[in-house]
Write a protein that holds these residues in place. Structure first.
Motif, PDB file in Angstrom:
ATOM      1  N   MET A 185      -5.722   9.478   1.740  1.00 43.02           N
ATOM      2  CA  MET A 185      -5.689  10.599   0.792  1.00 43.02           C
ATOM      3  C   MET A 185      -5.418  11.908   1.521  1.00 43.02           C
ATOM      4  SD  MET A 185      -8.810   9.664  -1.830  1.00 43.02           S
ATOM      5  CE  MET A 185      -8.414  11.021  -2.943  1.00 43.02           C
ATOM      6  N   LYS A 186      -6.057  12.083   2.670  1.00 40.76           N
ATOM      7  CA  LYS A 186      -5.851  13.304   3.448  1.00 40.76           C
ATOM      8  C   LYS A 186      -4.412  13.386   3.937  1.00 40.76           C
ATOM      9  CE  LYS A 186      -7.733  15.842   7.406  1.00 40.76           C
ATOM     10  NZ  LYS A 186      -8.732  15.822   8.500  1.00 40.76           N
ATOM     11  N   ARG A 187      -3.884  12.254   4.390  1.00 44.31           N
ATOM     12  CA  ARG A 187      -2.507  12.217   4.894  1.00 44.31           C
ATOM     13  C   ARG A 187      -1.512  12.572   3.798  1.00 44.31           C
ATOM     14  NH1 ARG A 187      -3.077   7.721   7.365  1.00 44.31           N
ATOM     15  NH2 ARG A 187      -2.464   6.319   5.712  1.00 44.31           N
ATOM     16  N   GLN A 188      -1.792  12.170   2.579  1.00 47.97           N
ATOM     17  CA  GLN A 188      -0.876  12.406   1.461  1.00 47.97           C
ATOM     18  C   GLN A 188      -1.200  13.682   0.672  1.00 47.97           C
ATOM     19  OE1 GLN A 188       0.464   8.624  -0.670  1.00 47.97           O
ATOM     20  NE2 GLN A 188      -1.526   7.969   0.116  1.00 47.97           N
ATOM     21  N   GLY A 189      -2.277  14.382   1.088  1.00 48.27           N
ATOM     22  CA  GLY A 189      -2.649  15.609   0.390  1.00 48.27           C
ATOM     23  C   GLY A 189      -3.194  15.360  -1.002  1.00 48.27           C
ATOM     24  N   LEU A 190      -3.880  14.221  -1.207  1.00 52.21           N
ATOM     25  CA  LEU A 190      -4.441  13.892  -2.513  1.00 52.21           C
ATOM     26  C   LEU A 190      -5.883  14.398  -2.583  1.00 52.21           C
ATOM     27  CD1 LEU A 190      -3.168  10.198  -2.810  1.00 52.21           C
ATOM     28  CD2 LEU A 190      -2.019  12.304  -3.512  1.00 52.21           C
ATOM     29  N   VAL A 191      -6.138  15.365  -3.444  1.00 50.24           N
ATOM     30  CA  VAL A 191      -7.469  15.963  -3.579  1.00 50.24           C
ATOM     31  C   VAL A 191      -7.904  15.868  -5.032  1.00 50.24           C
ATOM     32  CG1 VAL A 191      -8.860  18.026  -3.263  1.00 50.24           C
ATOM     33  CG2 VAL A 191      -6.965  17.560  -1.698  1.00 50.24           C
ATOM     34  N   ALA A 192      -9.059  15.229  -5.260  1.00 53.53           N
ATOM     35  CA  ALA A 192      -9.566  15.104  -6.625  1.00 53.53           C
ATOM     36  C   ALA A 192      -9.918  16.474  -7.184  1.00 53.53           C
ATOM     37  CB  ALA A 192     -10.799  14.198  -6.632  1.00 53.53           C
ATOM     38  N   LYS A 193      -9.804  16.613  -8.480  1.00 53.12           N
ATOM     39  CA  LYS A 193     -10.060  17.896  -9.131  1.00 53.12           C
ATOM     40  C   LYS A 193     -11.495  18.342  -8.885  1.00 53.12           C
ATOM     41  CE  LYS A 193      -6.568  17.112 -12.657  1.00 53.12           C
ATOM     42  NZ  LYS A 193      -6.279  16.799 -14.068  1.00 53.12           N
ATOM     43  N   ALA A 194     -11.653  19.635  -8.543  1.00 52.85           N
ATOM     44  CA  ALA A 194     -12.960  20.170  -8.156  1.00 52.85           C
ATOM     45  C   ALA A 194     -13.540  21.045  -9.252  1.00 52.85           C
ATOM     46  CB  ALA A 194     -12.831  20.970  -6.863  1.00 52.85           C
TER      47      ALA A 194
END
Length: 384
Positions: A185-194
């Motif tokens: 997720m970090k490598r692909q820039g995937l961040v869950a909504k905060a």
């Protein structure tokens, strides 16, 4: 008596240079005599030549230093431009990612500069360039992992973190550990909504009767229809506020009753309770918990509770933790489907909330408290 002026003879630079060469060979006096010159002329020319040579050498040195500085500035400017465009690769990017950047910007920047900035070797880049279409098993495995993780993230509407994605992948026969998924997720820039902060809705400044706190922050239940909890929240729209009231069964965290209205009245909470009663088959003896809001203390709401033999419970004044499960639901609703969307009309907000409750939250959203099952699936598996 007039004095006759001697006409001064002018000599070219070429003549002066040759005359000085002759003076070096045979001496100044002899050369001056042969060339019909004064010795002082030759000395003056030699002095001027030395001065010009000195100035010329200094100019050359300055020009050389200037060219060197320009070259260094150009190199630094190029490196800064590389850093600007590839700053995300300077953290913990793999060599392959750096090589891909170098290939993409081959026309804009020199390989030497890019290799220096990313601290990789040119020979390594050329080797990768030659063999890049022959992916290694490790690269293929990582590519497959990234695809699985991204698909699960998108299918979850960008709401799920690594733990929920892990469960989803295991169900799809793609087991990975939490650390591996987090790295992907970090490598692909995937961040869950905060989350952001939201406004409190409770109005407890009234003189109506208050019910005791029967729940006492015990949100556990051994079966459905033992403990229900309700609350109201504000939803901002382009046409003003829209108010949402819900009833949640604490056994499965399923939203079993809900209602939306432009006004926050007793009718709003009564409609939500009627839906819950209808859906659950009108059970008796259920603890029905809420805050001390005036709507929940109203005569209409209390009459419903009495008519269907429910047991009313209320939170302590100003204690949001006494109704934490419903607060958690409102938090999820606003974080996952509202705060990142353009402001909606009331009708659009109704449709969005309806879809979230009935499609996403109840049927598919995984809850850590339920072993990462959705509320409906949890009841299907645990209720005979």
């Amino acid at each position: 008596m007039s004095i006759k002026k001697t006409k001064r003879t002018r000599h070219t630079e070429e003549f002066k240079a040759e005359a000085l060469k002759l003076a070096e060979l045979i001496g100044v006096a002899k050369a001056a005599k042969q060339l019909s010159l004064y010795e002082s002329q030759l000395y003056a020319w030699r002095k001027a030549l030395k001065h010009n040579a000195s100035v010329s050498n200094r100019e050359q040195e300055l020009a050389s230093e200037n060219a060197k500085l320009k070259r260094l500035l150009a190199e630094q400017a190029e490196e800064l431009e590389i850093v600007k465009k590839g700053r995300n690769l300077l953290r913990q990017a793999s060599k392959v990612e750096c090589y891909e950047f170098m290939l993409e910007h081959l026309i804009s920047f020199s390989i030497l500069r890019m290799s220096k900035v990313f601290d990789v070797s040119r020979s390594g880049f050329y080797h990768w360039l030659k063999n890049r279409h022959n992916a290694s098993p490790r690269e293929l495995a990582r590519h497959a992992l990234d695809n699985h993780v991204k698909k699960a993230f998108v299918d979850g509407k960008e709401r799920d973190g690594a733990r929920r994605i892990k469960v989803a992948l295991e169900e799809g026969k793609h087991p990975y550990n939490i650390k591996t998924i987090s790295q992907s997720m970090k490598r692909q820039g995937l961040v869950a909504k905060a989350a952001r902060k939201f406004k409190c809705t409770t109005d407890s400044n009234h003189t109506k009767a208050i019910s005791p706190n029967l729940l006492a922050q015990d949100f556990n239940a051994t079966g459905p229809n033992q403990k229900w909890a309700g609350d109201i929240t504000y939803l901002a729209t382009s046409e003003g506020w829209l108010y949402l009231a819900v009833i949640i069964d604490l056994y499965s965290r399923q939203v079993i009753g809900w209602s939306m209205n432009e006004r926050m009245t007793a009718e709003l909470v009564c409609d939500a309770l009627k839906m819950a009663l209808f859906r659950r088959g009108f059970p008796e003896g259920v603890i029905l918990h809420s805050d001390r809001g005036s709507q929940y203390c109203s005569n209409d709401y209390r009459e419903l509770i009495t008519a269907y033999k429910l047991r009313q419970s209320m939170s302590r004044k100003g204690n949001c933790w006494d109704n934490a499960c419903v607060e958690s639901f409102f938090h999820s609703l606003k974080v996952e489907v509202i705060q990142y969307e353009p402001i909606m009309t009331r009708e659009k907000m109704r449709q969005t909330v309806f879809e979230y409750i009935e499609v996403d939250y109840n049927q598919t959203r995984r809850h850590s408290a339920l072993g990462y099952l959705s509320p409906i699936n949890f009841e299907k598996q645990n209720v005979a």
